[in-house]
Design an enzyme around this catalytic site. Sequence first.
Site, mmCIF file in Angstrom:
data_model
loop_
_atom_site.group_PDB
_atom_site.id
_atom_site.type_symbol
_atom_site.label_atom_id
_atom_site.label_comp_id
_atom_site.label_asym_id
_atom_site.label_seq_id
_atom_site.Cartn_x
_atom_site.Cartn_y
_atom_site.Cartn_z
ATOM 1 N N LYS A 80 37.152 22.730 50.657
ATOM 2 C CA LYS A 80 36.421 23.448 49.602
ATOM 3 C C LYS A 80 36.006 22.432 48.553
ATOM 4 C CE LYS A 80 35.436 27.770 48.333
ATOM 5 N NZ LYS A 80 35.098 28.911 49.179
ATOM 6 N N GLY A 179 33.020 43.640 40.671
ATOM 7 C CA GLY A 179 32.143 42.500 40.934
ATOM 8 C C GLY A 179 30.976 42.897 41.809
ATOM 9 N N GLY A 181 28.263 40.973 42.743
ATOM 10 C CA GLY A 181 27.479 39.774 43.044
ATOM 11 C C GLY A 181 26.826 39.909 44.401
ATOM 12 N N VAL A 183 27.994 39.560 47.365
ATOM 13 C CA VAL A 183 28.757 40.341 48.342
ATOM 14 C C VAL A 183 28.980 41.769 47.844
ATOM 15 C CG1 VAL A 183 30.899 40.515 49.648
ATOM 16 C CG2 VAL A 183 29.944 38.262 49.151
HETATM 17 P P1 NAI Z 1 28.785 36.035 43.092
HETATM 18 O O1 NAI Z 1 28.923 34.918 42.144
HETATM 19 O O2 NAI Z 1 27.453 36.383 43.640
HETATM 20 O O3 NAI Z 1 29.382 37.383 42.458
HETATM 21 C C1 NAI Z 1 30.525 37.465 41.701
HETATM 22 C C2 NAI Z 1 30.270 38.612 40.737
HETATM 23 O O4 NAI Z 1 31.491 38.908 40.057
HETATM 24 C C3 NAI Z 1 29.230 38.267 39.670
HETATM 25 O O5 NAI Z 1 28.263 39.308 39.593
HETATM 26 C C4 NAI Z 1 30.061 38.169 38.385
HETATM 27 O O6 NAI Z 1 29.330 38.540 37.237
HETATM 28 C C5 NAI Z 1 31.176 39.140 38.692
HETATM 29 N N1 NAI Z 1 32.400 38.964 37.909
HETATM 30 C C6 NAI Z 1 32.982 37.814 37.501
HETATM 31 N N2 NAI Z 1 34.116 38.076 36.816
HETATM 32 C C7 NAI Z 1 34.255 39.433 36.817
HETATM 33 C C8 NAI Z 1 35.209 40.329 36.288
HETATM 34 N N3 NAI Z 1 36.289 39.895 35.627
HETATM 35 N N4 NAI Z 1 35.046 41.652 36.487
HETATM 36 C C9 NAI Z 1 33.963 42.133 37.151
HETATM 37 N N5 NAI Z 1 33.005 41.326 37.650
HETATM 38 C C10 NAI Z 1 33.148 40.000 37.496
HETATM 39 O O7 NAI Z 1 29.843 35.739 44.274
HETATM 40 P P2 NAI Z 1 29.887 36.352 45.717
HETATM 41 O O8 NAI Z 1 29.241 35.419 46.643
HETATM 42 O O9 NAI Z 1 29.460 37.774 45.676
HETATM 43 O O10 NAI Z 1 31.459 36.277 46.026
HETATM 44 C C11 NAI Z 1 32.352 37.219 45.476
HETATM 45 C C12 NAI Z 1 33.767 36.863 45.886
HETATM 46 O O11 NAI Z 1 33.865 36.858 47.305
HETATM 47 C C13 NAI Z 1 34.229 35.473 45.444
HETATM 48 O O12 NAI Z 1 35.600 35.502 45.156
HETATM 49 C C14 NAI Z 1 33.981 34.612 46.667
HETATM 50 O O13 NAI Z 1 34.823 33.484 46.703
HETATM 51 C C15 NAI Z 1 34.321 35.586 47.757
HETATM 52 N N6 NAI Z 1 33.684 35.283 49.013
HETATM 53 C C16 NAI Z 1 32.325 35.206 49.099
HETATM 54 C C17 NAI Z 1 31.734 34.921 50.303
HETATM 55 C C18 NAI Z 1 30.255 34.911 50.463
HETATM 56 O O14 NAI Z 1 29.778 34.943 51.608
HETATM 57 N N7 NAI Z 1 29.479 34.894 49.390
HETATM 58 C C19 NAI Z 1 32.538 34.629 51.508
HETATM 59 C C20 NAI Z 1 33.961 34.836 51.318
HETATM 60 C C21 NAI Z 1 34.495 35.110 50.095
#
Ligand code: NAI
Length: 356
Positions: A80, A179, A181, A183
């Site tokens: 990572k 969250g 984001g 995903v």
């Molecule tokens: P992203 O950065 O697109 O979304 C994260 C979202 O969480 C953002 O909208 C952010 O504003 C929100 N957020 C941050 N702190 C928060 C809180 N305290 N309360 C509520 N919302 C909050 O990231 P993504 O890609 O959606 O990933 C989400 C999670 O899934 C991460 O932990 C990542 O490591 C994990 N993950 C993602 C993968 C992927 O394919 N993108 C694969 C495996 C795991």
Amino acid sequence: MNIVELEYEGRSQRVVRIDDHASGARGYIVVDSTTLGPAMGGCRFWHYESDDAALIDAQRLARGMSLKNAMADLPLGGGKSVLQMPTGDFDRTAVLTAFGHAVNVFAGDYLTAEDVGTGENDMRVVRSASPFVLGLPVDSGKAGGNPSPWTALGVFNAIRALAERSGRDLSTSTIAVQGLGQVGFALCEMLKEAGASLIVADVNQTRMEMAEARGWKISEVRDIHRASADVFAPCALGGALNATTIAELGAPIVVGAANNQLATAEDAQRLLDRHILYAPDYVVNAGGVISVAAEYFIEDEAEVRARVGAISSRIVAIVEQAETEGVSPALVADRMALARIAEAETAPGYRTARAS
Ligand code: NAI
């Protein structure tokens, strides 16, 4: 930039520190294991309080990737990288280019892709400096590109399987999603499509407005884990499940995309004590890395779909084993993943193959 060996929870990791004054790029790349293949794990671009905090996060995430890749049956090790978000104005292209040069130090033992804070366009920039980059746009039908929809699909399948196993139907279930984001949002759309009710929260106002526009029920960020629901889905950052939040959880099942949901190892026991079913994060969120791996091995989307489809039966098997033994599914998953890596390490010819 040199590779140094650092100890992390009983095993050695290879670490490169990035500190490029010209671009402002600061961070770490951690290779946890190359036993099963090159270490694969995305690049996180985020705010950290200190260099130490960034390093610990990278080490923990890299270890998690070793377990995730082993559990998903991929011929890949775990690694990572984390980059500190610079304060003030900065040149994103320059930072990501410097990162690409750092990736090259591992000469292919580390493969990067997008993670929290990075996307497909960023990976294009990294690609200009390094060949060891995945998550790039691909031709239609071929595996690859943004892994998030695949992660969301794997989590969705796991939610449905565990909800049904407990006698729930998604169409009459409520899912609390933390969250929204890449995903979390895609997951919500799939859940909605299946007829589920949603309660959602995000710290980002724009995402909340998007949710509101779709008629999804909104929660305060600080209350989402308390929401009365059938499933709580942590899809933001790590550490959502800690002594405080576990005591307040409003759902009997936790299945989400976020990496490192348990703040400490003891939190798995806390969930068990409250009879809350916890689906180990790295088992259910493997869809993304399955897609990225298929891009590396130049496979078709159909193979990704089949492997992501297998996540639900895998999680059900882990949960059943955990129930038989009266232990946390987190413990069962760790044990299975570590056994796979250990088995490969002791396999005849492993050391010779590694040395060649
Ligand atoms: P992203 O950065 O697109 O979304 C994260 C979202 O969480 C953002 O909208 C952010 O504003 C929100 N957020 C941050 N702190 C928060 C809180 N305290 N309360 C509520 N919302 C909050 O990231 P993504 O890609 O959606 O990933 C989400 C999670 O899934 C991460 O932990 C990542 O490591 C994990 N993950 C993602 C993968 C992927 O394919 N993108 C694969 C495996 C795991």
